[in-house]
Design a protein around this motif. Structure first.
Motif, PDB file in Angstrom:
ATOM      1  N   VAL A 121       0.929  -1.210   0.013  1.00 53.98           N
ATOM      2  CA  VAL A 121      -0.018   0.164  -0.085  1.00 53.98           C
ATOM      3  C   VAL A 121       1.021   1.430   0.017  1.00 53.98           C
ATOM      4  O   VAL A 121       2.054   1.316   0.498  1.00 53.98           O
ATOM      5  N   ASN A 122       0.416   2.434  -0.461  1.00 53.42           N
ATOM      6  CA  ASN A 122       0.945   3.419  -0.426  1.00 53.42           C
ATOM      7  C   ASN A 122       0.732   4.232   1.180  1.00 53.42           C
ATOM      8  O   ASN A 122      -0.325   3.633   1.771  1.00 53.42           O
ATOM      9  N   TYR A 123       1.444   4.820   1.657  1.00 53.54           N
ATOM     10  CA  TYR A 123       1.371   5.427   3.174  1.00 53.54           C
ATOM     11  C   TYR A 123       1.920   6.831   3.247  1.00 53.54           C
ATOM     12  O   TYR A 123       2.404   7.357   2.447  1.00 53.54           O
ATOM     13  N   GLY A 124       1.500   7.395   4.271  1.00 52.97           N
ATOM     14  CA  GLY A 124       2.147   8.599   4.999  1.00 52.97           C
ATOM     15  C   GLY A 124       2.547   8.226   6.443  1.00 52.97           C
ATOM     16  O   GLY A 124       1.873   7.434   7.003  1.00 52.97           O
ATOM     17  N   TYR A 125       2.977   8.930   7.299  1.00 52.19           N
ATOM     18  CA  TYR A 125       3.335   8.991   8.539  1.00 52.19           C
ATOM     19  C   TYR A 125       3.490  10.122   9.271  1.00 52.19           C
ATOM     20  O   TYR A 125       3.984  11.168   8.429  1.00 52.19           O
ATOM     21  N   GLU A 126       3.576  10.038  10.605  1.00 50.84           N
ATOM     22  CA  GLU A 126       3.842  11.264  11.477  1.00 50.84           C
ATOM     23  C   GLU A 126       4.140  10.983  12.789  1.00 50.84           C
ATOM     24  O   GLU A 126       3.667   9.835  13.075  1.00 50.84           O
ATOM     25  N   GLU A 127       4.975  11.728  13.460  1.00 49.64           N
ATOM     26  CA  GLU A 127       5.332  11.406  14.886  1.00 49.64           C
ATOM     27  C   GLU A 127       4.602  12.465  15.829  1.00 49.64           C
ATOM     28  O   GLU A 127       4.854  13.869  15.379  1.00 49.64           O
TER      29      GLU A 127
END
Length: 213
Positions: free
Chosen positions: A37-43
């Protein structure tokens, strides 16, 4: 602990920044189901990672995400070619970076939260989003958040460039260096000198060629 494994969040973020496809590990009855899958992330401010993905509810991925909230994930990249270190015949080693972890997934219902998640995902691939994302336009778009429980990064035979960027130290491989296409690109000076004297010159095996798929 494996010296190639890192829990430092700056290194984990750097690897996540440089990978493009996330592999989700889901449970399908008694079988494992892995889907890219495509994804994004953050902290967040507490140093907690959140991953975002999207898709369709009626596909296999969507159905399994609804059935079980527990997921595993993996992403990798940076395969910088291959190095052979003579004289051991099996001493072939690629450089790569990866992240692996697990967490709990939940569907995002709020349209404003969906907009935020989709923006995070798109910004993972492009700096400027060429269109405005409006809450009313994404009401029916399935978006999920993975609340990460455990996450680690791995740098396998990191290149000098990676080490300089991240401020880490690891032995640099010496030997015969190959490109991604399998062509010999360089031979380290000492390796070449050993080969000239016959000290560690490998015996070439020309019985097989590159596999074709």
């Amino acid at each position: 602990m494996n010296k190639e494994i890192y829990t430092d969040h700056a290194i984990i973020s750097w690897v996540l920044d440089h990978c493009k496809v996330l592999h989700l590990g889901l449970v399908d009855g008694k079988q494992a189901y892995v889907v890219p899958v495509n994804y994004g992330y953050e902290e967040d401010s507490a140093g907690h990672f959140h991953l975002y993905i999207h898709g369709t509810k009626d596909g296999k991925k969507g159905k399994l995400l609804q059935q079980s909230p527990s997921v595993n994930f993996e992403t990798d990249g940076g395969h910088e070619g291959l190095t052979y270190t003579p004289p051991t015949a099996g001493a072939f080693a690629p450089a790569y970076r990866s992240v692996i972890g697990d967490g709990e997934v939940k569907a995002i219902a709020d349209s404003q939260a969906k907009v935020h998640a989709l923006r995070v995902m798109i910004h993972h691939y492009v700096r400027v989003i060429p269109a405005i994302i409006r809450p009313e336009e994404v009401q029916n778009v399935p978006v999920w958040e993975i609340d990460v429980h455990q996450i680690t990064a791995k740098l396998h035979h990191p290149t000098k460039e990676w080490q300089d960027l991240l401020g880490i130290k690891a032995p640099l491989l010496k030997g015969y260096h190959y490109s991604k296409s399998g062509e010999l690109t360089a031979v380290d000076q000492q390796t070449a000198a050993d080969a000239d004297t016959g000290a560690s010159q490998p015996e070439a095996d020309a019985q097989t060629g590159p596999s074709k798929h």
